[in-house]
Design an enzyme around this catalytic site. Structure first.
Site, PDB file in Angstrom:
ATOM      1  CE1 TYR A 125      49.508  17.143  24.694  1.00 47.82           C
ATOM      2  CE2 TYR A 125      49.734  15.026  23.581  1.00 47.82           C
ATOM      3  CZ  TYR A 125      49.001  15.883  24.383  1.00 47.82           C
ATOM      4  OH  TYR A 125      47.781  15.504  24.866  1.00 47.82           O
TER       5      TYR A 125
ATOM      6  N   GLY B 100      46.528  17.021  26.753  1.00 47.37           N
ATOM      7  CA  GLY B 100      45.317  17.716  26.331  1.00 47.37           C
ATOM      8  C   GLY B 100      45.401  19.195  26.660  1.00 47.37           C
TER       9      GLY B 100
ATOM     10  CG  HIS C 224      44.047  10.745  32.871  1.00 46.45           C
ATOM     11  ND1 HIS C 224      45.309  10.875  32.321  1.00 46.45           N
ATOM     12  CD2 HIS C 224      43.195  11.238  31.925  1.00 46.45           C
ATOM     13  CE1 HIS C 224      45.218  11.423  31.119  1.00 46.45           C
ATOM     14  NE2 HIS C 224      43.951  11.643  30.851  1.00 46.45           N
TER      15      HIS C 224
ATOM     16  NE  ARG D  25      13.743  -9.586 -13.100  1.00 44.84           N
ATOM     17  CZ  ARG D  25      12.845  -8.632 -13.268  1.00 44.84           C
ATOM     18  NH1 ARG D  25      13.154  -7.539 -13.944  1.00 44.84           N
ATOM     19  NH2 ARG D  25      11.634  -8.738 -12.769  1.00 44.84           N
TER      20      ARG D  25
ATOM     21  CG  ASN E  84      40.631  16.583  26.410  1.00 43.22           C
ATOM     22  OD1 ASN E  84      41.517  16.953  25.661  1.00 43.22           O
ATOM     23  ND2 ASN E  84      40.879  16.122  27.613  1.00 43.22           N
ATOM     24  CB  ALA E  85      38.796  21.395  28.716  1.00 46.92           C
TER      25      ALA E  85
ATOM     26  CG  ASN F 230      42.651  19.475  23.371  1.00 47.09           C
ATOM     27  OD1 ASN F 230      43.233  20.220  22.607  1.00 47.09           O
ATOM     28  ND2 ASN F 230      43.023  18.224  23.581  1.00 47.09           N
ATOM     29  CD  GLN F 231      39.988  14.201  22.819  1.00 46.24           C
ATOM     30  OE1 GLN F 231      39.047  13.453  22.514  1.00 46.24           O
ATOM     31  NE2 GLN F 231      40.975  13.804  23.608  1.00 46.24           N
TER      32      GLN F 231
END
Length: 519
Positions: A49, A56, A78, A294, A423-424, A426-427
């Site tokens: 990846y 992503g 980006h 106190r 993130n479309a 994804n996140q």
């Protein structure tokens, strides 16, 4: 300073430019092994990846390894979408140290040249312009770390030794360096981690502990000015409610108050009732004080426990590897996962922020009581000893403290529960830890301003009473403060005094003599 097993205070010293970071041979060996393993995996056309795929939701796209440098460059480009004012110079240095420590574990596959260059940047005290906003902390601090990667590649702006912002390419030329060409896994190793949040949270951790300790010293001075009962500090009280923070506060206050002649002393035997043929006798001396005196061990003890929990979380994260994918060179294994997800730091920072606001409120309540002539045991109104009414003393400063607390309360909503999918999708969950850490940093700045106001007020009060009856620690506090602000006789603008004292309190070197009282 060796980069293995650094304490939070060590990293703070590096972030402030007062120590250097030394990388060990063992660490560089681990980095080299991981990089060689990565290069073999790329040559074998492994699907990795962000190295041989897109990012992503675009990770379904396979990328020829010959496009490696362009792929890494495009990742940085980006993601360089941050906005707002820059993170502070120490915050960026702390972020860089945190990223280096993570990369040095040898599980990221970064090029050893990248490690060397980041170390050179720290030695030269060169930092990139990092916009403070634009990250959700889900796939790590992608946006701020991308601005670091851009600067390492010769783009964006940088500052050397706190100077003006200049173009990164010009700074490289000035220092005789060539900008890095990021390839392989260099860019994703830089951006795909929690290091921006760690850097900010780390500085919050050390500053919060000092604020707590200074507040403890002010509590004792406050109690002395009001002739409080020392009994409330007795360690036996804490033994029956064994929260570590409360017990520590009992220990500190009991020990520090031993040299005081201004408190009502404690004796093992309580007095007898003063009844003279009546079953009720009114207007007798109080046995115990208002809660700001106190309950000091309980109030500040709870804050100390939160500060300790937050520091533990930051310490763990500092030594963690938080990018993706992770490389295990000895096992020839590449694992894809989510160590970049900054939930731990998000929760810890929000929890710390609540404790900081409570500490600020507690300080403001002490200021309110000590400046009120109806409640301050004979001290003048607003600590103005001459022509009260013609002069107003610390009246305006007390209003400022109230305003600061109100603003802090308005910023108390936790960031860690504000997840917004991005993130479309994804996140689809995001922790927002960087926002939480930045908010706690802002709260710390305002807390120190409130503590500065309180210190100015209390030291003025001490000088109006018999300062020689005060404890040793309170006398040290009074002498320390007078290095930064003169006594208030006739009214004068106090803004500069408050700022000067607050800035001195934030500086670990300038406040060391006070903090050492609680060693």
């Amino acid at each position: 300073m060796r980069s293995e097993q650094l304490t939070l205070e060590d990293v703070e010293a590096i972030a402030l430019g007062r120590q250097t970071l030394a990388v060990t041979e063992k660490q560089m060996h681990a980095v080299e092994n991981a990089h060689k393993f990565l290069c073999r995996a790329i040559s074998d056309r492994k699907r990795i990846y962000g190295v041989t795929t897109g990012y992503g939701p675009l990770a379904t796209t396979e990328v020829d390894p010959r496009q490696s440098a362009l792929l890494q460059q495009n990742l940085v480009h980006h993601l360089c979408s941050g906005v707002g004012e820059p993170l502070t110079h120490p915050q960026v240095r702390a972020m860089m140290v945190a990223r280096l420590i993570s990369l040095l574990s040898g599980h990221s596959g970064a090029n050893p040249l990248l490690i060397k260059r980041m170390q050179e940047w720290l030695d030269a005290d060169m930092v990139p312009f990092i916009p403070c906003r634009g990250t959700v902390g889900a796939s790590g601090d992608l946006t701020p770390l991308a601005h670091l990667a851009r600067a390492l590649s010769g783009g964006g702006k940088v500052s050397i030794k706190g100077g003006l912002w200049i173009e990164s390419r010009d700074a490289h030329q000035q220092l005789g360096w060539q900008p890095l060409v990021l390839k392989g896994k260099d860019a994703i190793s830089l951006v795909n981690g929690t290091s921006a949040t760690v850097g900010i949270a780390l500085l919050n951790a050390t500053a919060a502990e000092r604020a707590l300790k200074f507040s403890t010293l002010l509590v004792l001075l406050y109690a002395e000015l009001l002739n409080g009962h020392r009994e409330a500090f007795h360690p036996a009280i804490g033994q029956l409610r064994p929260h570590p923070g409360q017990q520590k506060l009992h220990s500190w206050l009991w020990s520090l108050s031993a040299s005081s002649d201004a408190l009502v002393p404690w004796c093992a035997e309580s007095g007898n009732l003063n009844l003279k043929g009546e079953d009720i006798q009114q207007n007798q001396p109080l046995l115990q004080d208002a809660y700001t005196l106190r309950c000091a061990p309980q109030a500040l003890g709870a804050v100390l426990d939160v500060i300790s929990q937050h520091a533990t979380t930051v310490n763990i994260e500092l030594s963690a590897v938080t990018d993706n994918p992770l490389l295990f060179a000895e096992d020839e294994l590449i694992l894809h996962g989510g160590n970049f997800f900054g939930q731990h730091l998000a929760f810890a920072s929000d929890h710390l922020n609540n404790a900081l606001i409570q500490m600020a409120l507690y300080s403001e309540r002490r200021i309110a009581r000590i400046t009120d002539p109806l409640r301050n045991k004979g001290l003048p109104a607003f600590m103005q000893p001459l022509d009260t009414g013609l002069h107003s003393g610390f009246m305006g400063a007390q209003v400022c403290a109230t305003s600061l607390v109100a603003e802090l309360r308005s910023q108390a909503m936790p960031a860690s529960i504000q997840s917004i999918p991005t993130n479309a999708d994804n996140q689809d969950i995001v922790p927002l830890g960087t926002i939480a850490a930045r908010r706690a940093s802002t709260s710390l700045t305002q807390l120190y301003q409130i503590l500065a106001i309180e210190a100015l007020v209390l030291v003025q009060g001490a000088e109006l009473k018999t300062i020689h009856s005060l404890s040793h620690s309170s006398q040290v506090v009074c002498a320390w403060l007078r290095q930064y602000a003169l006594p208030l006789k006739e009214d004068r603008p106090l803004s500069e005094d408050i700022t000067r004292v607050a800035e001195a309190l934030i500086d670990p070197d300038k406040v060391k003599s006070l903090i050492d009282l609680l060693a």
